[in-house]
Design a protein around this motif. Structure first.
Motif, PDB file in Angstrom:
ATOM      1  N   PHE A  43       0.875  -1.211  -0.013  1.00 29.05           N
ATOM      2  CA  PHE A  43      -0.175   0.343   0.033  1.00 29.05           C
ATOM      3  C   PHE A  43       0.781   1.018  -0.019  1.00 29.05           C
ATOM      4  N   ARG A  44       0.606   2.162  -1.262  1.00 25.65           N
ATOM      5  CA  ARG A  44       1.396   4.041  -1.079  1.00 25.65           C
ATOM      6  C   ARG A  44       1.226   4.497   0.403  1.00 25.65           C
ATOM      7  N   GLU A  45      -0.447   4.092   0.520  1.00 26.98           N
ATOM      8  CA  GLU A  45      -0.706   4.267   1.818  1.00 26.98           C
ATOM      9  C   GLU A  45      -1.791   3.450   2.514  1.00 26.98           C
ATOM     10  N   THR A  46      -1.742   3.367   3.810  1.00 21.88           N
ATOM     11  CA  THR A  46      -2.055   2.096   4.748  1.00 21.88           C
ATOM     12  C   THR A  46      -3.401   3.080   5.283  1.00 21.88           C
ATOM     13  N   LYS A  47      -4.578   2.317   4.835  1.00 26.66           N
ATOM     14  CA  LYS A  47      -5.992   2.741   5.014  1.00 26.66           C
ATOM     15  C   LYS A  47      -6.575   1.335   5.575  1.00 26.66           C
ATOM     16  N   PRO A  48      -7.430   1.794   6.633  1.00 27.63           N
ATOM     17  CA  PRO A  48      -8.440   1.036   7.218  1.00 27.63           C
ATOM     18  C   PRO A  48      -9.121   0.582   6.414  1.00 27.63           C
ATOM     19  N   GLU A  49      -9.693   1.273   6.165  1.00 27.03           N
ATOM     20  CA  GLU A  49     -10.612   0.349   4.272  1.00 27.03           C
ATOM     21  C   GLU A  49     -10.227  -0.486   3.741  1.00 27.03           C
ATOM     22  N   PHE A  50      -8.872   0.060   3.204  1.00 29.97           N
ATOM     23  CA  PHE A  50      -8.099  -1.175   2.355  1.00 29.97           C
ATOM     24  C   PHE A  50      -7.933  -2.106   3.157  1.00 29.97           C
ATOM     25  N   VAL A  51      -7.543  -2.184   4.287  1.00 27.55           N
ATOM     26  CA  VAL A  51      -6.503  -3.769   4.052  1.00 27.55           C
ATOM     27  C   VAL A  51      -8.545  -4.808   4.640  1.00 27.55           C
TER      28      VAL A  51
END
Length: 285
Positions: A191-199
């Protein structure tokens, strides 16, 4: 809690046969010493499975998760809806998609979660990087922490024969397929940016694809009518440390008590909070 999740995550992929549409890159010229026979069952050829088919397979699973939650996904096709088949675009919109880029009208300009992850509109980069899988038939040469897999390369031959009895099943043409058999390894995503919704979306998509892996539309790669692309997959617990991660792929060892505790913590504490963020994100669009 998202601070505890590293930007690198891994998906375990196991399949008996994988034939991908964008072909397989092999290192046969290094391994064969000029004597490679692609029909030799003893060949020790490794190579790379490109990420294109893997990416499409993952995106399809993520789109289904968003749609099951009552949202719509960014259309994966061209933004001008210029398709060769009449009506396909409108049918897609009716089936749970919205026009590509339409979701960018939100307050922060990030678009829906699918567009945010995969990009592809007005040269927007996606937030998830999908790496190819390097495979080797020699298990000791496989580094699972780098997104590698054990796999055995073969070139398959298919004869298309005449059905006329007077031709005695004479071959009309021969088709060759590059395939990897008995694949077992990890797919490395960053992830270039780790967001809760991504995970949360990744976890739910992998679970969905695993549960529906015998359905034609959710199989991976080409030649799906021939038993290829039925994939068992699971998200490796992001809370594992490196030595625990390696243990997942060690056939001689079981999970430790500490790993079991982390599995329970992931299921009861982390994942529900991330899923709540995903639900909120889907409702926004």
């Amino acid at each position: 809690m998202i601070e505890d999740i590293d930007s690198d995550v891994f998906v375990r992929i196991r399949t008996d046969l994988l034939v991908v549409g964008d072909s397989i890159m092999t290192d046969r010229h290094h391994a064969s010493n000029g004597n490679y026979e692609d029909t030799d069952p003893q060949n020790q050829i490794g190579g790379i499975i490109p990420a294109f088919s893997l990416s499409g397979w993952l995106r399809h699973g993520m789109e289904k998760v968003v749609q099951k939650r009552g949202g719509t996904a960014c259309h994966p096709g061209e933004a001008n809806a210029n398709f060769r088949k009449d009506g396909v675009y409108n049918r897609d919109l009716d089936a749970g998609y919205h026009p590509k880029g339409e979701c960018l009208d939100d307050d922060d300009g990030t678009g829906c979660v699918i567009l945010d992850l995969f990009g592809g509109f007005e040269n927007r980069p996606g937030k998830v990087m999908r790496r190819p899988i390097k495979f080797s038939p020699v298990r000791s040469s496989v580094d699972y922490t780098r997104g590698q897999a054990e796999g055995h390369y073969r070139r398959l031959n298919r004869n298309v024969v005449s059905r006329n009895k007077h031709d005695n099943r004479e071959p009309l043409r021969n088709a060759e397929l590059d395939a990897v058999g008995n694949l077992d390894g990890s797919w490395h995503l960053s992830f270039r940016e780790t967001k809760p919704e991504f995970v949360a979306l990744l976890a739910e998509a992998i679970e969905y694809l695993n549960a529906h892996n015998t359905e034609f539309i959710h199989q991976l790669g080409g030649a799906r009518n021939f038993g290829g692309g039925i994939v068992d997959c699971e998200l490796v617990n992001p809370l594992y440390e490196e030595h625990e991660f390696r243990r997942v792929f060690d056939r001689s060892k079981d999970s430790t008590h500490k790993m079991g505790k982390k599995d329970e913590k992931w299921e009861t504490e982390y994942l529900p909070e991330f899923q709540a963020a995903l639900a909120e994100r889907v409702e926004e669009v």
